[in-house]
Design a protein around this motif. Structure first.
Motif, mmCIF file in Angstrom:
data_model
loop_
_atom_site.group_PDB
_atom_site.id
_atom_site.type_symbol
_atom_site.label_atom_id
_atom_site.label_comp_id
_atom_site.label_asym_id
_atom_site.label_seq_id
_atom_site.Cartn_x
_atom_site.Cartn_y
_atom_site.Cartn_z
ATOM 1 N N ALA A 190 -12.806 11.947 1.196
ATOM 2 C CA ALA A 190 -13.130 10.813 0.327
ATOM 3 C C ALA A 190 -14.181 9.965 1.019
ATOM 4 C CB ALA A 190 -11.870 9.997 0.054
ATOM 5 N N ARG A 191 -15.204 9.581 0.251
ATOM 6 C CA ARG A 191 -16.288 8.789 0.836
ATOM 7 C C ARG A 191 -16.610 7.589 -0.046
ATOM 8 N NH1 ARG A 191 -15.006 10.475 4.707
ATOM 9 N NH2 ARG A 191 -15.703 12.304 5.862
ATOM 10 N N GLY A 192 -16.514 6.449 0.572
ATOM 11 C CA GLY A 192 -16.921 5.197 -0.097
ATOM 12 C C GLY A 192 -16.128 4.885 -1.354
ATOM 13 N N VAL A 222 -11.811 -10.118 -11.744
ATOM 14 C CA VAL A 222 -11.932 -8.761 -11.224
ATOM 15 C C VAL A 222 -11.290 -8.722 -9.836
ATOM 16 C CG1 VAL A 222 -13.526 -6.940 -10.514
ATOM 17 C CG2 VAL A 222 -14.061 -8.351 -12.506
ATOM 18 N N THR A 223 -10.333 -7.802 -9.675
ATOM 19 C CA THR A 223 -9.663 -7.679 -8.378
ATOM 20 C C THR A 223 -10.104 -6.377 -7.728
ATOM 21 O OG1 THR A 223 -7.764 -8.752 -9.388
ATOM 22 C CG2 THR A 223 -7.395 -7.717 -7.241
ATOM 23 N N GLU A 224 -10.642 -6.471 -6.538
ATOM 24 C CA GLU A 224 -11.077 -5.266 -5.841
ATOM 25 C C GLU A 224 -9.934 -4.821 -4.933
ATOM 26 O OE1 GLU A 224 -14.702 -5.552 -3.597
ATOM 27 O OE2 GLU A 224 -15.191 -3.496 -4.182
ATOM 28 N N VAL A 225 -9.373 -3.661 -5.252
ATOM 29 C CA VAL A 225 -8.190 -3.181 -4.512
ATOM 30 C C VAL A 225 -8.618 -2.286 -3.353
ATOM 31 C CG1 VAL A 225 -6.030 -1.891 -4.716
ATOM 32 C CG2 VAL A 225 -6.786 -3.332 -6.596
ATOM 33 N N LEU A 226 -9.564 -1.401 -3.597
ATOM 34 C CA LEU A 226 -10.082 -0.547 -2.521
ATOM 35 C C LEU A 226 -11.546 -0.916 -2.268
ATOM 36 C CD1 LEU A 226 -8.595 2.926 -3.608
ATOM 37 C CD2 LEU A 226 -7.636 1.288 -1.977
ATOM 38 N N ARG A 227 -11.878 -1.097 -0.978
ATOM 39 C CA ARG A 227 -13.221 -1.618 -0.673
ATOM 40 C C ARG A 227 -14.015 -0.655 0.201
ATOM 41 N NH1 ARG A 227 -12.585 -7.614 -0.767
ATOM 42 N NH2 ARG A 227 -10.473 -7.979 -1.503
ATOM 43 N N GLY A 228 -14.165 0.553 -0.254
ATOM 44 C CA GLY A 228 -14.977 1.512 0.492
ATOM 45 C C GLY A 228 -14.154 2.314 1.475
ATOM 46 N N ILE A 229 -13.331 3.197 0.941
ATOM 47 C CA ILE A 229 -12.447 4.004 1.793
ATOM 48 C C ILE A 229 -13.141 5.316 2.162
ATOM 49 C CG2 ILE A 229 -10.237 5.274 1.858
ATOM 50 C CD1 ILE A 229 -9.646 2.356 1.723
ATOM 51 N N ASP A 230 -13.137 5.624 3.429
ATOM 52 C CA ASP A 230 -13.555 6.947 3.891
ATOM 53 C C ASP A 230 -12.324 7.598 4.504
ATOM 54 O OD1 ASP A 230 -16.194 6.538 3.171
ATOM 55 O OD2 ASP A 230 -16.678 5.579 5.078
ATOM 56 N N ILE A 259 -14.953 12.082 -4.086
ATOM 57 C CA ILE A 259 -13.786 12.776 -3.508
ATOM 58 C C ILE A 259 -13.977 14.269 -3.713
ATOM 59 C CG2 ILE A 259 -11.278 13.064 -3.512
ATOM 60 C CD1 ILE A 259 -11.008 10.455 -4.882
ATOM 61 N N SER A 260 -13.709 15.011 -2.675
ATOM 62 C CA SER A 260 -13.702 16.473 -2.790
ATOM 63 C C SER A 260 -12.343 16.967 -2.313
ATOM 64 C CB SER A 260 -14.789 17.087 -1.916
ATOM 65 O OG SER A 260 -16.056 16.615 -2.327
ATOM 66 N N ILE A 261 -11.841 17.978 -2.999
ATOM 67 C CA ILE A 261 -10.608 18.632 -2.557
ATOM 68 C C ILE A 261 -10.928 20.096 -2.370
ATOM 69 C CG2 ILE A 261 -8.203 19.217 -3.154
ATOM 70 C CD1 ILE A 261 -8.018 16.550 -4.633
ATOM 71 N N SER A 262 -10.683 20.590 -1.187
ATOM 72 C CA SER A 262 -11.043 21.971 -0.805
ATOM 73 C C SER A 262 -12.515 22.236 -1.111
ATOM 74 C CB SER A 262 -10.159 22.991 -1.524
ATOM 75 O OG SER A 262 -8.828 22.795 -1.197
ATOM 76 N N GLY A 263 -13.345 21.250 -0.882
ATOM 77 C CA GLY A 263 -14.777 21.402 -1.052
ATOM 78 C C GLY A 263 -15.272 21.220 -2.472
ATOM 79 N N GLU A 264 -14.359 20.967 -3.419
ATOM 80 C CA GLU A 264 -14.762 20.826 -4.828
ATOM 81 C C GLU A 264 -14.768 19.355 -5.222
ATOM 82 O OE1 GLU A 264 -13.140 22.145 -9.254
ATOM 83 O OE2 GLU A 264 -12.295 23.111 -7.494
ATOM 84 N N ARG A 265 -15.896 18.879 -5.755
ATOM 85 C CA ARG A 265 -15.974 17.488 -6.218
ATOM 86 C C ARG A 265 -15.008 17.305 -7.381
ATOM 87 N NH1 ARG A 265 -20.689 14.252 -5.686
ATOM 88 N NH2 ARG A 265 -19.731 12.824 -7.181
ATOM 89 N N VAL A 266 -14.113 16.356 -7.261
ATOM 90 C CA VAL A 266 -13.123 16.156 -8.323
ATOM 91 C C VAL A 266 -13.315 14.830 -9.059
ATOM 92 C CG1 VAL A 266 -11.333 17.635 -7.349
ATOM 93 C CG2 VAL A 266 -11.463 15.247 -6.638
ATOM 94 N N ASP A 267 -14.110 13.916 -8.487
ATOM 95 C CA ASP A 267 -14.292 12.615 -9.156
ATOM 96 C C ASP A 267 -15.168 12.736 -10.402
ATOM 97 O OD1 ASP A 267 -16.072 12.962 -6.644
ATOM 98 O OD2 ASP A 267 -17.263 11.671 -7.970
#
Lengths: 401, 224
Positions: free
Chosen positions: B7-9, B20-28, B65-73
């Motif tokens: 997961a990137r950014g 507006v509530t920011e819950v996640l702020r750039g998770i790697d 986000i990638s899972i097993s190398g596959e972009r899932v987002d």
């Protein structure tokens, strides 16, 4: 199909609720069946009353009507001359009878001479509508022989049969002579051979029966007949056959429905009222099913949520609810048909003291196939709304609740 | 080696009217295959939101986000649904078993539902999994007849039914007594060790985290 199995499991996991739901549908369906059987029964009874003792098709010569002809001069009207030198009659009636008898729908054909006359007894005079028939065909259109209350049903020679009310009015008994005066001005002394009582005032008060041979000189019709009366195996086919006979013979063929337009209108109005009641029954079924399934979808939110979370499609979830609707609709309709049939059959056994049915209900005419299809289809459609709501449920939201 | 989860950014914000509530702020974040990872953090730190995003139950506002190398987002809703069914397993704080079905039917449900029918092979695998979680004698019990700990073990078996790449567990012991919680944790550790299944366990319980091989801590929407 797995969605069907899940739907079945959902329904039968809560037998009390499902039984209530099915009972609700069944009651509405049995109301539908009852109304349909009653309306159909009433229509059958009224139609039978009308068609049992009257002709289903009457063939008569065309009525010749004077017509206004086109004219160049606006102040002048030209009218076509209608010849009155010849009697309006069916001359080649024998060939026409053969043609009619060759039609498979026909059960009886009765060539007749109909006319108006007076019966004179001393100073008493009464008008009568005369129906002259072949002696063997006296009962062809309306059963008269079985309704004789005095004398016998024997036509021919100087014999005449009259109704009981007419006999009372003229003080006539069977075996007595009466002067018969036709609208052609011919007088003849006839003998009252039999007196009948059909219960129909129009017959008992105004109709007299003669043989055709007796009537010919009285009505000055040595060869032809005035009308041919036809009875069918199935009275409902009268319109179609009348149209055919009109084309084939050039005569005016009048189906019984045309002579009873008020009855037709009444039956149609009754049918429309019935349709409205049936529609409301079905709508109540649909609303009941839709609301019950909507509640079920709401109650099972977390289950739907978890199914969606582990990757079952919205379509699968929707199918589960659609199948529930289908099952409830089908089972409710089947139960309703059974209950409705049993109830109508019981009602059909109830009779008045005179032996007639308390309600003119026809248990076999409850519209069973129609209500089965409509209810099952309707219930399936009604389940689409809850199915759609369930299918669109956000899994995360549903799980977190 | 390709990471199982990358997961990137990841950012996620929720709008409530004008607010507006920011819950996640750039998770790697990266998870390697076969890991048993605890996602820690205080209430409101965004760990459940992150778990839902990795589990494709929620879309990030931004990030990849990638899972097993596959972009899932970037997957469509239907593709995400299929991906969840084939590649992910879920265990929630509440077992969410289907009460009208037996333990084995519950376990087989993800596969039966997707395949449109329940085959003998599916039930056989469900029985194997129930045996794995120590409930082979409860296979034909309705879910309502099982204890809390048993239900959660059935939920774990269900999560493993489709042989997922990743099992996401959100407070899996949060609703259990100490003894049942211990059994469930031990079970997840065994499955992780024996079958090399990857687990991401969201918890605020130190005891749960102690069973894991690695911990990721979130504070105020950021990885610490």
């Amino acid at each position: 199909m797995f969605a069907f199995a899940v739907a079945r499991r959902y329904l039968f996991s809560n037998p009390a609720q499902t039984a209530l739901l099915i009972t609700g549908v069944a009651l509405a369906v049995s109301a539908f069946v009852f109304i349909t059987a009653l309306i159909e029964g009433l229509a059958i009874r009224l139609t039978n009353d009308v068609t049992a003792n009257s002709a289903h098709i009457s063939l008569e010569p065309e009525i010749r009507v004077a017509q206004v002809l086109p004219s160049d001069d606006a102040d002048t009207e030209a009218v076509a001359l209608v010849s009155t030198l010849q009697r309006s009659q069916i001359r080649n009636w024998s060939a026409t009878v053969d043609l009619i008898l060759s039609q498979p729908q026909v059960s009886v054909v009765s060539p007749q001479i109909s006319g108006n006359a007076f019966l004179v007894k001393g100073q008493a005079v009464a008008p009568v509508a005369v129906t002259a028939v072949e002696p063997a065909g006296l009962d062809a259109i309306s059963p008269i022989s079985t309704e004789i209350v005095s004398g016998e049903a024997n036509l021919g020679g100087d014999r005449i049969l009259i109704g009981a009310q007419l006999a009372e009015r003229l003080g006539l008994l069977a075996g007595q002579p009466v002067l018969f005066r036709t609208d052609r001005g011919v007088d003849r002394l006839l003998t009252v051979r039999g007196i009948f009582r059909t219960g129909l005032q129009s017959l008992d008060e105004r109709v007299a029966f003669l043989s055709i041979q007796t009537a010919r000189p009285l009505f000055l019709l040595p060869e032809g007949v005035t009308n041919i009366e036809v009875k069918l195996v199935e009275p409902g086919e009268a319109r179609a056959l009348a149209a055919f006979l009109e084309d084939a013979t050039g005569l005016q063929a009048i189906p019984w429905q045309a002579r009873n337009e008020t009855l037709e209108e009444a039956l149609a109005a009754q049918g429309q009222t019935g349709t409205l009641i049936q529609m409301f029954s079905l709508i109540s079924v649909l609303i009941g099913i839709a609301s019950a399934l909507m509640l079920s979808a709401n109650r099972r939110r977390s289950e739907i949520g978890i199914m969606r979370a582990f990757g079952l499609s919205g379509r699968f979830i929707g199918e589960v609810f659609v199948f529930q609707g289908l099952l409830v609709g089908f089972m409710g309709a089947a139960a309703g048909c059974l209950v409705g049939y049993a109830f109508c059959s019981w009602l059909a056994t109830l009779t008045r003291p005179d032996g007639t049915m308390m309600l003119p209900i026809a248990p076999t005419e409850g519209g069973y196939l129609a209500v089965m299809i409509l209810t099952t289809l309707g219930a399936t459609l009604a389940s689409l709304l809850p199915a759609r709501a369930a299918a669109r449920l956000d899994p995360l939201e549903a799980i977190q609740q | 080696m390709i990471p199982l989860v990358e997961a990137r950014g990841i950012r996620k914000s929720f709008r409530n009217g004008e607010e507006v509530t920011e819950v996640l702020r750039g998770i790697d974040l990266t998870l390697e295959p076969g890991e048993l990872v605890a996602l820690m953090g205080p209430s409101g730190s965004g760990k459940s939101t992150l778990l839902s995003i990795i589990g494709l139950l929620l879309r990030p506002t931004s990030g990849q986000i990638s899972i097993s190398g596959e972009r899932v987002d970037t997957l469509s809703d239907a593709e995400r649904t299929r991906f969840r069914n084939r590649r992910l397993g879920f265990v929630f704080q509440f077992h969410h078993l289907l009460p009208d079905f037996t333990a084995s039917e519950n376990v087989a449900f993800p596969e039966s539902g997707a395949a449109g029918g329940q085959s003998a092979a599916m039930l056989s695998r469900a029985h194997e999994l129930l045996e794995r979680v120590g409930l082979s004698d409860r296979a034909d019990f309705r879910a309502t007849r099982l204890s809390g700990g048993q239900k959660q073990r059935v939920a774990i078996a269900r999560a493993l039914m489709n042989k997922p790449n990743l099992v996401l567990a959100d407070e899996p012991t949060g609703n259990l007594d100490r003894k049942s919680a211990e059994q469930v944790l031990e079970l997840m550790r065994e499955i992780n060790r024996d079958e090399k299944s990857t687990f991401l366990i969201c918890t605020h319980d130190e005891h749960v985290a102690a069973h894991c091989s690695r911990r990721i801590t979130l504070v105020d929407g950021r990885v610490m």
